[in-house]
Design a protein around this motif. Structure first.
Motif, mmCIF file in Angstrom:
data_model
loop_
_atom_site.group_PDB
_atom_site.id
_atom_site.type_symbol
_atom_site.label_atom_id
_atom_site.label_comp_id
_atom_site.label_asym_id
_atom_site.label_seq_id
_atom_site.Cartn_x
_atom_site.Cartn_y
_atom_site.Cartn_z
ATOM 1 N N PRO A 1 -2.479 4.218 -11.460
ATOM 2 C CA PRO A 1 -1.606 4.382 -12.626
ATOM 3 C C PRO A 1 -2.351 4.060 -13.920
ATOM 4 N N LYS A 2 -1.807 4.536 -15.033
ATOM 5 C CA LYS A 2 -2.427 4.241 -16.325
ATOM 6 C C LYS A 2 -2.389 2.748 -16.626
ATOM 7 N N ALA A 3 -1.286 2.098 -16.222
ATOM 8 C CA ALA A 3 -1.134 0.677 -16.529
ATOM 9 C C ALA A 3 -0.666 -0.087 -15.298
ATOM 10 N N LEU A 4 -1.296 -1.230 -15.061
ATOM 11 C CA LEU A 4 -0.881 -2.159 -14.016
ATOM 12 C C LEU A 4 -0.304 -3.386 -14.713
ATOM 13 N N ILE A 5 0.979 -3.636 -14.487
ATOM 14 C CA ILE A 5 1.648 -4.798 -15.048
ATOM 15 C C ILE A 5 1.805 -5.811 -13.914
ATOM 16 N N LEU A 6 1.190 -6.967 -14.069
ATOM 17 C CA LEU A 6 1.239 -8.002 -13.038
ATOM 18 C C LEU A 6 2.172 -9.120 -13.485
ATOM 19 N N SER A 7 3.343 -9.149 -12.882
ATOM 20 C CA SER A 7 4.315 -10.188 -13.200
ATOM 21 C C SER A 7 4.195 -11.288 -12.155
ATOM 22 N N SER A 8 3.237 -12.162 -12.383
ATOM 23 C CA SER A 8 3.004 -13.285 -11.476
ATOM 24 C C SER A 8 2.334 -14.398 -12.269
ATOM 25 N N CYS A 9 2.377 -15.581 -11.732
ATOM 26 C CA CYS A 9 1.611 -16.651 -12.354
ATOM 27 C C CYS A 9 0.134 -16.249 -12.355
ATOM 28 N N VAL A 10 -0.510 -16.355 -13.472
ATOM 29 C CA VAL A 10 -1.926 -16.041 -13.653
ATOM 30 C C VAL A 10 -2.227 -14.557 -13.398
ATOM 31 N N GLY A 11 -1.198 -13.702 -13.570
ATOM 32 C CA GLY A 11 -1.403 -12.266 -13.384
ATOM 33 C C GLY A 11 -2.355 -11.662 -14.405
ATOM 34 N N GLY A 12 -2.557 -12.367 -15.528
ATOM 35 C CA GLY A 12 -3.487 -11.883 -16.538
ATOM 36 C C GLY A 12 -4.880 -12.464 -16.396
ATOM 37 N N CYS B 1 0.830 -1.213 0.000
ATOM 38 C CA CYS B 1 0.000 0.000 0.000
ATOM 39 C C CYS B 1 0.862 1.261 0.000
ATOM 40 N N LYS B 2 1.979 1.214 0.744
ATOM 41 C CA LYS B 2 2.900 2.358 0.762
ATOM 42 C C LYS B 2 3.504 2.573 -0.615
ATOM 43 N N ALA B 3 3.845 1.477 -1.292
ATOM 44 C CA ALA B 3 4.402 1.580 -2.644
ATOM 45 C C ALA B 3 3.386 2.192 -3.599
ATOM 46 N N ILE B 4 2.137 1.777 -3.487
ATOM 47 C CA ILE B 4 1.077 2.324 -4.340
ATOM 48 C C ILE B 4 0.923 3.827 -4.096
ATOM 49 N N GLU B 5 0.978 4.236 -2.833
ATOM 50 C CA GLU B 5 0.882 5.661 -2.497
ATOM 51 C C GLU B 5 2.068 6.440 -3.050
ATOM 52 N N ASN B 6 3.282 5.883 -2.903
ATOM 53 C CA ASN B 6 4.481 6.554 -3.423
ATOM 54 C C ASN B 6 4.416 6.704 -4.936
ATOM 55 N N ALA B 7 3.956 5.647 -5.615
ATOM 56 C CA ALA B 7 3.832 5.713 -7.065
ATOM 57 C C ALA B 7 2.826 6.785 -7.479
ATOM 58 N N SER B 8 1.753 6.912 -6.709
ATOM 59 C CA SER B 8 0.742 7.925 -6.981
ATOM 60 C C SER B 8 1.288 9.330 -6.738
ATOM 61 N N ASP B 9 1.972 9.506 -5.620
ATOM 62 C CA ASP B 9 2.521 10.829 -5.274
ATOM 63 C C ASP B 9 3.500 11.328 -6.330
ATOM 64 N N ASP B 10 4.288 10.417 -6.887
ATOM 65 C CA ASP B 10 5.295 10.794 -7.879
ATOM 66 C C ASP B 10 4.800 10.650 -9.320
ATOM 67 N N GLU B 11 3.506 10.361 -9.458
ATOM 68 C CA GLU B 11 2.827 10.335 -10.758
ATOM 69 C C GLU B 11 3.465 9.370 -11.761
ATOM 70 N N TYR B 12 3.700 8.152 -11.297
ATOM 71 C CA TYR B 12 4.190 7.115 -12.207
ATOM 72 C C TYR B 12 3.043 6.626 -13.081
ATOM 73 N N ASP B 13 3.334 6.394 -14.355
ATOM 74 C CA ASP B 13 2.314 5.923 -15.296
ATOM 75 C C ASP B 13 2.088 4.421 -15.207
ATOM 76 N N ILE B 14 3.148 3.683 -14.850
ATOM 77 C CA ILE B 14 3.092 2.228 -14.816
ATOM 78 C C ILE B 14 3.431 1.734 -13.419
ATOM 79 N N PHE B 15 2.612 0.825 -12.910
ATOM 80 C CA PHE B 15 2.917 0.147 -11.647
ATOM 81 C C PHE B 15 3.170 -1.311 -11.997
ATOM 82 N N HIS B 16 4.407 -1.747 -11.823
ATOM 83 C CA HIS B 16 4.818 -3.115 -12.151
ATOM 84 C C HIS B 16 4.939 -3.887 -10.845
ATOM 85 N N LEU B 17 4.068 -4.872 -10.654
ATOM 86 C CA LEU B 17 4.065 -5.668 -9.429
ATOM 87 C C LEU B 17 4.552 -7.081 -9.735
#
Length: 201
Positions: free
Chosen positions: A102-113, A54-70
């Motif tokens: 973010p504009k895009a959520l990239i889920l790098s996990s098994c069955v992330g799609g 949750c802290k990472a999501i907030e930091n990404a939002s505060d700094d206006e990142y377009d992509i969140f890669h998890l």
């Protein structure tokens, strides 16, 4: 060439298992270096539990990142973090409701799609325009560490050269699926629902 590329802004959150940490299976570092080589802005953080996610999501939002890669482990019903705790797709979508999504959520996990994450965001007020990950109908399609390290540089190179357009994401899916056994999918919000590419047969 680099000067003409689109400047990516990618926040990377990685929740590795203890075994992955021991083996140095840190795929997020690969993504971080690729984005930097492409002259993009990036920030990489290890998130051991839900609070840090949750802290990472907030930091990404505060700094206006377009992509969140998890990057994490996952299954058909959600993801698993370093501390062994599972987060359902609904729970993951809820985690993005208190910050700018973010504009895009990239889920790098098994069955992330999996369509479960799309359904979860569809029921929320705030959602990313794009959800990108790998589906798995068979064990051989599960996302592996080598597969991730080969595939994600393709995605980010395409986005850096073509921009974050629908055609660029489609091009990336096609190229990624041609070089690995993984089955990557791209979903874009059309105002009412997420449309999947490639469309199911």
């Amino acid at each position: 060439i680099v000067a003409s590329m689109k400047k990516l802004k990618t926040f990377i959150a990685e929740s590795v298992s203890p075994e992955d940490l021991y083996k140095r299976y840190w795929e997020g570092h690969v993504v971080e270096e690729i984005v930097r080589l492409l002259n993009g802005k990036t920030s990489y953080h290890i998130v051991l539990n839900a609070d840090l996610l949750c802290k990472a999501i907030e930091n990404a939002s505060d700094d206006e990142y377009d992509i969140f890669h998890l990057s994490c482990h996952g299954a058909e019903d959600g993801i698993c973090l370093s501390d062994g705790k599972d987060i359902s797709w609904d729970g993951l979508a809820d985690s993005f409701q208190n910050a700018a999504v973010p504009k895009a959520l990239i889920l790098s996990s098994c069955v992330g799609g999996d369509r479960g994450i799309a359904r979860a965001f569809q029921a929320c007020k705030y959602r990313p325009q794009v959800i990108f990950g790998a589906e798995a109908s068979e064990k051989k399609h599960l996302l592996t560490f080598p597969g991730a390290c080969i595939s994600w540089p393709i995605l980010y190179t395409v986005l850096a050269t073509q921009g974050m357009t629908a055609d660029a994401f489609k091009d990336a899916v096609n190229k990624m699926n041609s070089v690995t056994t993984h089955r990557f999918v791209y979903r874009r919000w059309d105002g009412k629902s997420y449309r999947r590419y490639p469309a199911k047969d």
